[in-house]
Design a protein around this motif. Structure first.
Motif, PDB file in Angstrom:
ATOM      1  N   UNK A 136      38.039  40.446  34.831  1.00 48.51           N
ATOM      2  CA  UNK A 136      38.291  41.531  35.840  1.00 48.51           C
ATOM      3  C   UNK A 136      38.778  41.016  37.107  1.00 48.51           C
ATOM      4  N   UNK A 137      39.591  41.890  37.795  1.00 48.91           N
ATOM      5  CA  UNK A 137      40.045  41.594  39.075  1.00 48.91           C
ATOM      6  C   UNK A 137      38.865  40.766  39.889  1.00 48.91           C
ATOM      7  N   UNK A 138      39.107  39.717  40.242  1.00 47.28           N
ATOM      8  CA  UNK A 138      37.981  39.094  41.128  1.00 47.28           C
ATOM      9  C   UNK A 138      37.331  38.203  40.246  1.00 47.28           C
ATOM     10  N   UNK A 139      38.010  38.020  38.887  1.00 44.40           N
ATOM     11  CA  UNK A 139      37.789  36.675  38.076  1.00 44.40           C
ATOM     12  C   UNK A 139      36.337  36.706  37.529  1.00 44.40           C
ATOM     13  N   UNK A 140      35.754  35.463  37.175  1.00 42.36           N
ATOM     14  CA  UNK A 140      34.496  35.542  36.711  1.00 42.36           C
ATOM     15  C   UNK A 140      33.416  35.774  37.604  1.00 42.36           C
ATOM     16  N   UNK A 141      33.421  35.675  39.071  1.00 41.28           N
ATOM     17  CA  UNK A 141      32.338  36.043  39.823  1.00 41.28           C
ATOM     18  C   UNK A 141      32.307  37.546  39.909  1.00 41.28           C
ATOM     19  N   UNK A 142      33.367  38.253  39.360  1.00 43.26           N
ATOM     20  CA  UNK A 142      32.972  39.674  39.672  1.00 43.26           C
ATOM     21  C   UNK A 142      32.706  40.366  38.281  1.00 43.26           C
ATOM     22  N   UNK A 143      32.256  39.297  37.237  1.00 44.49           N
ATOM     23  CA  UNK A 143      32.293  39.923  35.772  1.00 44.49           C
ATOM     24  C   UNK A 143      30.582  40.207  35.444  1.00 44.49           C
ATOM     25  N   UNK A 144      30.396  41.369  35.309  1.00 44.25           N
ATOM     26  CA  UNK A 144      29.063  41.763  34.726  1.00 44.25           C
ATOM     27  C   UNK A 144      28.778  41.167  33.479  1.00 44.25           C
ATOM     28  N   UNK A 145      29.490  40.872  32.848  1.00 48.51           N
ATOM     29  CA  UNK A 145      29.330  40.574  31.239  1.00 48.51           C
ATOM     30  C   UNK A 145      29.355  38.906  30.911  1.00 48.51           C
ATOM     31  N   UNK A 146      28.686  38.644  29.942  1.00 48.00           N
ATOM     32  CA  UNK A 146      28.688  37.233  29.517  1.00 48.00           C
ATOM     33  C   UNK A 146      30.103  36.712  29.530  1.00 48.00           C
ATOM     34  N   UNK A 147      30.309  35.444  30.160  1.00 48.94           N
ATOM     35  CA  UNK A 147      31.640  34.934  30.061  1.00 48.94           C
ATOM     36  C   UNK A 147      31.740  33.694  28.855  1.00 48.94           C
ATOM     37  N   UNK A 148      32.725  33.768  28.215  1.00 44.72           N
ATOM     38  CA  UNK A 148      32.910  32.791  27.187  1.00 44.72           C
ATOM     39  C   UNK A 148      34.247  31.784  27.689  1.00 44.72           C
ATOM     40  N   UNK A 149      33.994  30.544  26.982  1.00 47.98           N
ATOM     41  CA  UNK A 149      35.268  29.833  27.228  1.00 47.98           C
ATOM     42  C   UNK A 149      35.945  29.726  25.823  1.00 47.98           C
ATOM     43  N   UNK A 150      37.123  29.848  25.864  1.00 45.50           N
ATOM     44  CA  UNK A 150      37.791  29.780  24.415  1.00 45.50           C
ATOM     45  C   UNK A 150      38.256  28.385  24.303  1.00 45.50           C
TER      46      UNK A 150
END
Ligand code: GLU
Length: 304
Positions: A127-141
């Motif tokens: 999302x705008x705001x990047x990983x800090x603004x993400x309310x979902x799990x974040x994965x690394x490709x």
């Protein structure tokens, strides 16, 4: 001079299997003249507790394991966040909307006993705001590449982690930095050259090596050792349920437990009380058993 580390998660009482890892890490380091650190992996705030930290410190102290430094992982969040920034700048992070039950329903077993993720959310933007603004799990490709990898004991760790395990979660939806990322960032920051740990973590090594490559971090030497197992139902599980240091210490002082662990590992002829210092000179991995061992706690004693 090398650096070893013992990295327990204070998510339960200190169990004999955890303390076995601590003893083997310490002996490996000290027999080589390396330094050895204790890293308390307490990032999982839903499970880690101060009382478990106290039990680990009490147990390692009683056993006679003296560490050159002690690190508390949760105090190093800034460097985990910097690693997330670096992965994001390289365009390698994506939010994942998949629930655990969806991944389970895919039905593809991963080498670590869990379920492999199919990377279906690759391509979704942060999302705008990047990983800090993400309310979902974040994965690394991860690169879709195969790694040929053996640990120091010859254990074959070869894998295409992006397929066998799926892209790892590096940041949980509750904001906790995930183990797979924190462990590679901290091993590098703390100058760790040798990772000695239980064989249950071996299937994660390829994922960790891929993350090291993405972050430009060095790969330490890995060695995985046998596990203490306990019967649970009709299966064998890691010796984690039945007995922890608080109960054990009513029957075992540190020297008695050290003697028992050293004997189970194959380092001594009999389970006579001893200290890590007394074991260092003769320590050699060729004397450490390779096969897992089933242990029972009968309320009074550990029975191999
Ligand atoms: N904290 C992990 C555990 O207690 C071990 C991490 C590691 O040795 O890489 O299972």
């Amino acid at each position: 001079m090398g650096v070893g580390r013992f990295a327990p998660s204070p998510t339960g009482d200190a169990h004999p299997g955890t303390l076995l890892a601590g003893l083997l890490v310490w002996l490996d380091a000290k027999s080589r003249g390396d330094t050895v650190l204790l890293r308390l992996e307490d990032l999982d705030t839903t499970r880690a507790q101060g009382s478990h930290v106290d039990a680990i410190l009490d147990a390692v102290g009683a056993l006679g394991l003296r560490f050159d430094t002690v690190h508390t992982q949760s105090l190093d969040k800034a460097r985990h966040h910097l690693a997330l920034d670096n992965l994001a700048a390289a365009g390698l992070l994506y939010p994942c909307a998949c629930s655990r039950s969806r991944v389970k329903a895919l039905g593809r077993k991963a080498p670590d006993g869990g379920f492999a993720y199919d990377n279906v959310c690759r391509g979704r933007p942060l999302p705008e705001g990047g990983w800090r603004a993400c309310g979902e799990n974040v994965r690394a490709r991860l690169p879709d590449e195969a790694l040929r990898l053996y640990d120091e004991s010859g254990l074959d760790l070869s894998q295409t982690p992006a397929a066998a395990m799926g892209d790892p979660i590096v940041l949980r939806r509750d904001g906790v930095v995930a183990y797979q990322l924190a462990v590679v960032v901290d091993d590098a920051a703390q100058g760790v050259t040798r990772v000695v740990r239980g064989r249950d973590i071996a299937p994660s090594t390829a994922t960790q090596v891929m993350l090291q490559r993405l972050l430009g971090l060095p790969t330490p030497v890995y060695r995985h050792h046998f596990l203490l197992l306990e019967p649970r139902g009709d299966k064998l599980a890691k010796l984690h349920g039945s007995v922890g240091w608080r109960e054990l210490s009513r029957k075992y002082d540190g020297a008695k437990l050290c003697g028992w662990l050293a004997h189970v590992a194959g380092l001594t002829q009999a389970p006579t009380p001893t200290t890590p210092d007394a074991l260092v000179d003769a320590f050699d991995w060729s004397r450490v058993r390779g096969d897992d061992v089933t242990v029972r706690w009968n309320g009074h004693a550990l029975e191999p």
